[in-house]
Every structure is written in structure tokens, then in C-alpha cells.
Write a protein that holds these residues in place. Structure first.
Motif, mmCIF file in Angstrom:
data_model
loop_
_atom_site.group_PDB
_atom_site.id
_atom_site.type_symbol
_atom_site.label_atom_id
_atom_site.label_comp_id
_atom_site.label_asym_id
_atom_site.label_seq_id
_atom_site.Cartn_x
_atom_site.Cartn_y
_atom_site.Cartn_z
ATOM 1 N N LEU A 115 0.825 -1.048 0.286
ATOM 2 C CA LEU A 115 0.237 0.202 -0.204
ATOM 3 C C LEU A 115 0.964 1.475 -0.191
ATOM 4 C CD1 LEU A 115 -2.861 -1.349 2.476
ATOM 5 C CD2 LEU A 115 -2.640 -0.803 0.401
ATOM 6 N N PHE A 116 1.950 0.836 0.804
ATOM 7 C CA PHE A 116 2.926 2.514 0.496
ATOM 8 C C PHE A 116 3.754 2.683 -0.808
ATOM 9 C CE2 PHE A 116 6.895 4.167 1.835
ATOM 10 C CZ PHE A 116 6.165 5.360 2.296
ATOM 11 N N VAL A 117 4.725 1.626 -0.771
ATOM 12 C CA VAL A 117 4.863 1.662 -2.391
ATOM 13 C C VAL A 117 4.298 1.906 -3.687
ATOM 14 C CG1 VAL A 117 6.807 0.399 -3.963
ATOM 15 C CG2 VAL A 117 6.767 0.052 -1.442
ATOM 16 N N LYS A 118 3.571 0.652 -4.095
ATOM 17 C CA LYS A 118 2.156 1.089 -4.590
ATOM 18 C C LYS A 118 1.635 1.315 -4.834
ATOM 19 C CE LYS A 118 2.399 -2.917 -7.668
ATOM 20 N NZ LYS A 118 2.026 -4.029 -8.159
ATOM 21 N N GLY A 119 0.788 1.414 -3.871
ATOM 22 C CA GLY A 119 -0.616 2.746 -3.452
ATOM 23 C C GLY A 119 -1.897 1.501 -4.280
ATOM 24 N N LEU A 120 -3.169 2.343 -4.427
ATOM 25 C CA LEU A 120 -4.294 1.664 -4.308
ATOM 26 C C LEU A 120 -4.925 1.944 -6.149
ATOM 27 C CD1 LEU A 120 -6.183 1.719 -1.078
ATOM 28 C CD2 LEU A 120 -5.675 -0.966 -2.561
ATOM 29 N N ASN A 121 -5.087 1.522 -7.189
ATOM 30 C CA ASN A 121 -5.364 1.562 -8.027
ATOM 31 C C ASN A 121 -7.529 2.249 -8.082
ATOM 32 O OD1 ASN A 121 -5.835 2.022 -11.178
ATOM 33 N ND2 ASN A 121 -6.321 -0.414 -11.320
ATOM 34 N N PHE A 122 -7.303 3.292 -7.878
ATOM 35 C CA PHE A 122 -8.401 4.487 -7.314
ATOM 36 C C PHE A 122 -9.558 4.604 -8.411
ATOM 37 C CE2 PHE A 122 -6.147 5.664 -3.854
ATOM 38 C CZ PHE A 122 -7.065 5.442 -2.835
ATOM 39 N N GLY A 123 -10.467 4.279 -8.274
ATOM 40 C CA GLY A 123 -11.542 4.288 -9.673
ATOM 41 C C GLY A 123 -12.228 5.626 -9.636
ATOM 42 N N LEU A 124 -12.731 5.365 -10.711
ATOM 43 C CA LEU A 124 -12.814 6.866 -10.973
ATOM 44 C C LEU A 124 -13.778 7.539 -10.042
ATOM 45 C CD1 LEU A 124 -14.650 6.860 -14.812
ATOM 46 C CD2 LEU A 124 -12.562 7.403 -14.011
ATOM 47 N N ASP A 125 -14.988 6.267 -9.360
ATOM 48 C CA ASP A 125 -15.401 7.370 -8.361
ATOM 49 C C ASP A 125 -14.667 8.004 -6.637
ATOM 50 O OD1 ASP A 125 -18.148 6.016 -8.817
ATOM 51 O OD2 ASP A 125 -17.550 4.129 -7.726
ATOM 52 N N PHE A 126 -13.280 7.855 -6.698
ATOM 53 C CA PHE A 126 -12.382 8.834 -6.368
ATOM 54 C C PHE A 126 -11.900 9.786 -6.674
ATOM 55 C CE2 PHE A 126 -13.304 4.737 -4.083
ATOM 56 C CZ PHE A 126 -13.703 5.288 -3.147
ATOM 57 N N THR A 127 -11.082 9.372 -8.174
ATOM 58 C CA THR A 127 -10.537 10.575 -8.866
ATOM 59 C C THR A 127 -11.056 11.295 -9.845
ATOM 60 O OG1 THR A 127 -10.335 8.715 -10.731
ATOM 61 C CG2 THR A 127 -8.821 8.329 -8.956
ATOM 62 N N GLY A 128 -12.577 11.048 -10.116
ATOM 63 C CA GLY A 128 -13.449 11.705 -10.736
ATOM 64 C C GLY A 128 -13.043 11.280 -11.798
ATOM 65 N N GLY A 129 -14.231 11.323 -12.992
ATOM 66 C CA GLY A 129 -14.014 10.756 -14.904
ATOM 67 C C GLY A 129 -15.544 10.537 -15.205
ATOM 68 N N THR A 130 -15.193 9.913 -16.366
ATOM 69 C CA THR A 130 -16.221 9.331 -17.434
ATOM 70 C C THR A 130 -16.651 8.461 -17.217
ATOM 71 O OG1 THR A 130 -16.746 11.626 -17.813
ATOM 72 C CG2 THR A 130 -17.740 10.481 -18.849
#
Length: 309
Positions: free
Chosen positions: A34-49
Motif C-alpha cells: 500500500l505504501f509503495v504501489k498504492g491503490l488503483n483508485f477508480g473513477l469514484d475517487f479520482t473523478g472521470g467519465t
């Protein structure tokens, strides 16, 4: 209904040092990921279409991705859901382009290759909304863990409360570690699954704790370790049967529920397996390590009138 015809007599606490070592290693690795690679946040969290499209004929999602790349819409995530004609396109927000314009660009790029594309649904999520969702989601997990620890400490004993909280943190950390390693999309559905896993794992742990409290009152002879083993063995049939039946349903959801439920059901599958393990090997063992004794529950029994968990 019992899963086993005879009461088992497994020495779960006899291997608690090894299971503690295993859990510690896996948790450290998960936190490191989690510290090194982190999470691949979806559009719900990053914003988008996000666009749901239906073609007249079956289409390869790799071809759709190439069409979007050629149109300059880089980084779009294209997946199939439902049938071979249904396509889900997720694309991050762009500077100087509104969400509505971005949706139109995607649709125009795909219609340039095939006219008969139907836009079935489109969703827009702003980046500010995504950040707020991430903060509120984290807060929801922390508050739920704290509330559950407080409840168990009041209803049973503070050692049970702390050990249950550690066991409950153990489960979502492992789920997040796996999602981080494979860079699986982390969206609101996965967050909901993690909260569900916390509740599910707590239920198993409460059943075992309740049996431990009951056995400390009924069984006058026996060390705390023997009482813990006896309690886990007595509830083992119920634990395995409940987990197995729930797992069957969630696995069916994973394969048949479509792409939109894939992350949700995967988080539940991992959570049910890990939650069953932690309720058997982590929660009780940690309470013993913290010094749980017959005297602790004998004194609390005088204060608590009812036996409800």
C-alpha cells in the motif's frame, strides 16, 4: 444443522505462534504494498467519465481500446460486462474538457468505426467529489472499527475488544494489499464490500467470544487455552458452514454478476476466507496473549445481567 457429525478437538491455540507469525508477515507485506504501489483508485475517487455502451454485434474490447487510443483518448479502461455486445468505458478527466464533452468525444470516436453503438448510460464524477468520497470512506472504516471495539469491550471484556479490533483491521488490510499488488480498481463498491467484511468477520468473532464466556462459567476445570480451544471447536461447524454457503453465493456473483460487480465480489471472496481465518486463529489467540483469564470473565458476569452477545 451441523457440518461435522462429531465434535472436533483441534488444537488451534497450539499453533498460534505460527499463525501469528504468518499474519504479521502478510500484514507487513500488505502495508508495504500500500505504501509503495498504492491503490488503483477508480473513477469514484479520482473523478472521470464512465460510459456503458451496447453494440449491435459482439465486439472485442481490445479493438475498442485501440480505437480510443487512435482517437487520442489515452488511458481509457475498456471492459466487457453482461454480454459480448456490452462495453464499459472508463476515462479520467482531462484539462480544458468538461465531463460532458469527454463523453461525446468517446462516443464519436467509437461511432467512426461502427455506427450502431448505443449509449445506454453515462456517469460523471468530479475530482472534488472523489476526494470527499475517499476521505469519508476512510472515516467510515475507522469509525466502524472503533465503535465495534467499544461495543465488544463493554459487552465482554476489554481484552476481547482490543483483540477483535486487531483481527478486524487484519482483514481489510489483507484485502487492500491484494488489490494493491494486482492494481485492481478500488471504487465505492469495493469499499462497501470491505465494510461488509468487517461486519461479517465481527459476527464470527462474537459467536466465538460468547461461547468462551459461557464455557468459562460452565467448565470449572481447564486452562484459558483449553477453554479457548473448546469454544472454537464447538463453533467450528457453524463457522465453516456459514462461510462455505456465503462463499458459494459470492463466487457465483463474481462469475455471473458482470464487470461492474467484479471488484465487489472479489473483495468479499477474499474477506470471507480471511475473516474466517482471523476469527479462528487471530481474535482468540490475541486475547490469550493479552492475559485473558477465568477471573476476568467471572467478575464481568456479575455486572452483566443478560447473556446476549
Amino acid at each position: 444443522m451441523e457440518f461435522f457429525h462429531r465434535e472436533t478437538n483441534f488444537d488451534f491455540m497450539g499453533i498460534r505462534k505460527w499463525t501469528a507469525l504468518l499474519s504479521s508477515i502478510v500484514m507487513v507485506v500488505s502495508l508495504g504494498l500500500l505504501f509503495v504501489k498504492g491503490l488503483n483508485f477508480g473513477l469514484d475517487f479520482t473523478g472521470g467519465t464512465q460510459l456503458e455502451l451496447r453494440y449491435e454485434n459482439p465486439v472485442n474490447f481490445e479493438d475498442v481500446r485501440e480505437q480510443l487510443e487512435k482517437a487520442g483518448l489515452h488511458g481509457a479502461k475498456v471492459t466487457q460486462y453482461g454480454s459480448a455486445r456490452d462495453i464499459l468505458v472508463k476515462i479520467s478527466n482531462r484539462k480544458d474538457v468538461s465531463e460532458q464533452q469527454l463523453g461525446k468525444l468517446v462516443l464519436e470516436a467509437l461511432k467512426a468505426h461502427q455506427d450502431k453503438v448505443e449509449l445506454r448510460r453515462v456517469e460523471f464524477v468530479g475530482s472534488e467529489v472523489g476526494e470527499n468520497l475517499a476521505e469519508q470512506g476512510t472515516l467510515a472504516v475507522v469509525v466502524s472499527l472503533f465503535a465495534m471495539m467499544l461495543y465488544i469491550a463493554v459487552r465482554f471484556e476489554y481484552r476481547f475488544g482490543i483483540s477483535a479490533a486487531v483481527a478486524l483491521m487484519h482483514d481489510p488490510i489483507l484485502i487492500l494489499g491484494i488489490f494493491s499488488y494486482f492494481q485492481i480498481d478500488f471504487d465505492l463498491a469495493v469499499l462497501a464490500a470491505i465494510l461488509a467484511v468487517i461486519g461479517y468477520s465481527l459476527n464470527d468473532t462474537i459467536v466465538i467470544y460468547d461461547r468462551v464466556r459461557e464455557n468459562f462459567r460452565k467448565v470449572r476445570k481447564g486452562t484459558p487455552t483449553e477453554i479457548m480451544n473448546l469454544s472454537i471447536n464447538q463453533t467450528l461447524s457453524r463457522t465453516i458452514m456459514t462461510s462455505t454457503l456465503t462463499l458459494i453465493v459470492v463466487v457465483a456473483l463474481y462469475f455471473l454478476g458482470g464487470e461492474s460487480l467484479r471488484g465487489f465480489s472479489l473483495a468479499l471472496i477474499i474477506g470471507i476466507i480471511v475473516g474466517t481465518y482471523s476469527s479462528i486463529f487471530v481474535a482468540g489467540a490475541l486475547a490469550l496473549t493479552m492475559g485473558l483469564s477465568r477471573a476476568d470473565l467471572a467478575s464481568s458476569s456479575k455486572k452483566i445481567v443478560d447473556d446476549m452477545p
